[in-house]
Design an enzyme around this catalytic site. Structure first.
Site, PDB file in Angstrom:
ATOM      1  CG  HIS A  80       0.872  -8.690   3.876  1.00  0.00           C
ATOM      2  ND1 HIS A  80       0.032  -7.646   3.612  1.00  0.00           N
ATOM      3  CD2 HIS A  80       1.866  -8.604   2.964  1.00  0.00           C
ATOM      4  CE1 HIS A  80       0.481  -6.962   2.582  1.00  0.00           C
ATOM      5  NE2 HIS A  80       1.597  -7.524   2.147  1.00  0.00           N
ATOM      6  NE  ARG A 113       4.367  -1.694  -3.526  1.00  0.00           N
ATOM      7  CZ  ARG A 113       3.845  -2.909  -3.417  1.00  0.00           C
ATOM      8  NH1 ARG A 113       2.654  -3.166  -3.967  1.00  0.00           N
ATOM      9  NH2 ARG A 113       4.462  -3.864  -2.743  1.00  0.00           N
ATOM     10  CG  ASP A 114       2.222  -4.031  -0.127  1.00  0.00           C
ATOM     11  OD1 ASP A 114       1.224  -4.061  -0.871  1.00  0.00           O
ATOM     12  OD2 ASP A 114       2.596  -5.013   0.530  1.00  0.00           O
ATOM     13  CB  CYS A 127      -4.270  -9.028   0.648  1.00  0.00           C
ATOM     14  SG  CYS A 127      -4.201 -10.010  -0.883  1.00  0.00           S
ATOM     15  CG  ASN A 174       2.723  -4.237   3.971  1.00  0.00           C
ATOM     16  OD1 ASN A 174       3.421  -4.964   3.278  1.00  0.00           O
ATOM     17  ND2 ASN A 174       1.821  -3.403   3.475  1.00  0.00           N
ATOM     18  CG  HIS A 213       6.544  -8.139   1.294  1.00  0.00           C
ATOM     19  ND1 HIS A 213       6.641  -6.777   1.045  1.00  0.00           N
ATOM     20  CD2 HIS A 213       5.217  -8.427   1.288  1.00  0.00           C
ATOM     21  CE1 HIS A 213       5.416  -6.277   0.896  1.00  0.00           C
ATOM     22  NE2 HIS A 213       4.538  -7.260   1.032  1.00  0.00           N
TER      23      HIS A 213
END
Lengths: 292, 292
Positions: free
Chosen positions: A204, A10-11, A235, A244, A202
């Site tokens: 990055h 996903r991310d 991002c 990430n 979470h």
């Protein structure tokens, strides 16, 4: 023992230029599962026109193995997404709230307060459908538009979300700006505020603090860490930002606390690089194969 | 407040293929000084045939500014090097001892015990010359040849070095294998053993743990951190290994605890990349200029 949520499907993929096929996404999820991940963020139920990388969310969920001990998570930003997620049969809903109004408007067309109101409605939908829901507070450590985010605001949001009955609250450093000392403080503060509710984090790796922040968060009481195979992602609001924090880097750093199969993760990262036509590598990828 | 030792002119350059001119080394040292570094490892007094990158050690020291508030450090591995370092007029001698016999033989032709005996003789030479000396315990967290290194051995070495009267003891993860939890343990153990003697730490970022280890070490009581502009360096015994943890990444992560000029460090890192013809970048270099 710490838990990993593998977020590459996903991310990770959401911010890569190459759109992976449903088949490749399922192969990635299978590799994460084989490496030992027991919670995997597999899709985001958002507008396919805005995020074409996630357009096949339903097809991904339909292709997932069932009853293999893995909890598959689908992200939702509004009721429409929640309805789609529930209809797809996904195991768990991940709701995204925002700690900054400006970022919230840009990311999901909601102010911070509106995102909490949305969370209330989505939690009700999930309860009705007997599906667990958790919530992430995005840009909890800093906003790409306005800079500082008040920890008191994040704490208040966490209290509100806890009162709604979410199963877990995550603090997200969406843009990779947090420092370990800030992570220690905010995780401790939110943990004190929400009692026994599990805290996920979470990070990055934009400024090289991803692993250090994960370690600091765990020491402060976070029990679950998001990470992405190969450090995929980025991002859209921070050009050149790294993705990430890499699953393999977090797994190495946490050692016995997070016992996944490091070699399988590194293999998956190289495989994923091949599928994405990308050459960026995590530290463990370099250390394992001696490339740069 | 934490102190940085900028090691790019020595440990950084020593493992890069391109040999920098004396003039460029002095420019690098000037840039580190301008960015706020107050201790800089400027040279290694070793056999120029074995380490051609350090062949101009005396010329570098001769070209340094004096009385500018910066302590310039020269590394020595034996008495011959110590004599050269003292004759050069360097501010401080850095002695390298080894926690592993096999690595010690490969690195400097000394077993662990022989390196301690060498340290005793070099400390005596430094005292005679009224020059401060400190000592680094190399491969304190793991050996590239034999793997595990016993923390009890490192503690015993630290006690022995403290008894010799060194001004500081450093624990070096020469190959970048340490995990934060191990750093916390070993720094705490050695700190308890050596009393008020300051502890410095030295990390390589081979497996992405450099920043996390520095943060863990500082939390455990280390007061000085080695780092190299641009994350220069590597290890001849670990192909593909990343270099020293980048100064700019450590400075970002430690924030107010280590207030150097981040922009000046990033500028210096790009300048150094140009001189070395190398393209590897630190996290802060990427975050600052949006390149990969």
């Amino acid at each position: 023992m710490i838990e990993l949520v593998e977020v590459s499907p996903r991310d990770g993929l959401q911010n890569e230029k190459t759109v992976l096929s449903t088949e490749d996404k399922l192969a990635l999820i299978a590799r994460a599962t084989a490496a030992g991940a027991r919670r995997i963020e597999v899709a985001s139920f958002v507008n396919p026109k805005r995020v074409p990388q996630m357009a096949d969310a339903e097809a991904v969920v339909a292709g997932l193995p069932r009853d293999n001990g893995v909890t598959h998570i689908g992200l939702v930003l509004n009721e429409r997404g929640a309805a789609r997620a529930i209809a797809s049969g996904i195991d768990e809903l991940g709701i995204v709230c925002v700690a900054s109004d400006r970022f919230g408007i840009a990311n999901q067309g909601q102010s911070s307060e509106e995102s909490l109101a949305m969370a209330m409605r989505v939690v009700a939908m999930a309860e009705e459908a007997q599906r667990p829901a958790q919530a992430t507070i995005a840009v909890a450590f800093g906003c790409p538009i306005t800079g500082q985010v008040d920890p008191a605001r994040v704490e208040a949001m966490a209290r509100a979300l806890a009162a709604l009955g979410v199963r877990e609250i995550a603090l997200a450093d969406t843009i990779g700006v947090a420092r370990p000392v800030e992570v220690t403080k905010l995780v401790s503060q939110v943990k004190a505020a929400v009692g026994s509710l599990p805290i996920r984090v979470h990070f990055h790796d934009t400024r090289g603090t991803g692993v250090a922040n994960a370690v600091a968060a765990v020491a402060a009481g976070a029990v679950t860490v998001d990470a992405a195979i190969g450090g995929t992602g980025g991002c859209p609001f921070a050009p050149g930002a790294a993705g990430n924090v890499a699953s393999e880097d977090v797994v190495y750093a946490l050692g016995d606390q997070l016992p996944l199969d490091l070699e399988a993760l590194v293999d998956a990262a190289y495989w994923l690089n091949g599928r994405l036509g990308r050459s960026r590598t995590s530290a463990l990828m370099r250390a394992s194969r001696g490339t740069e």
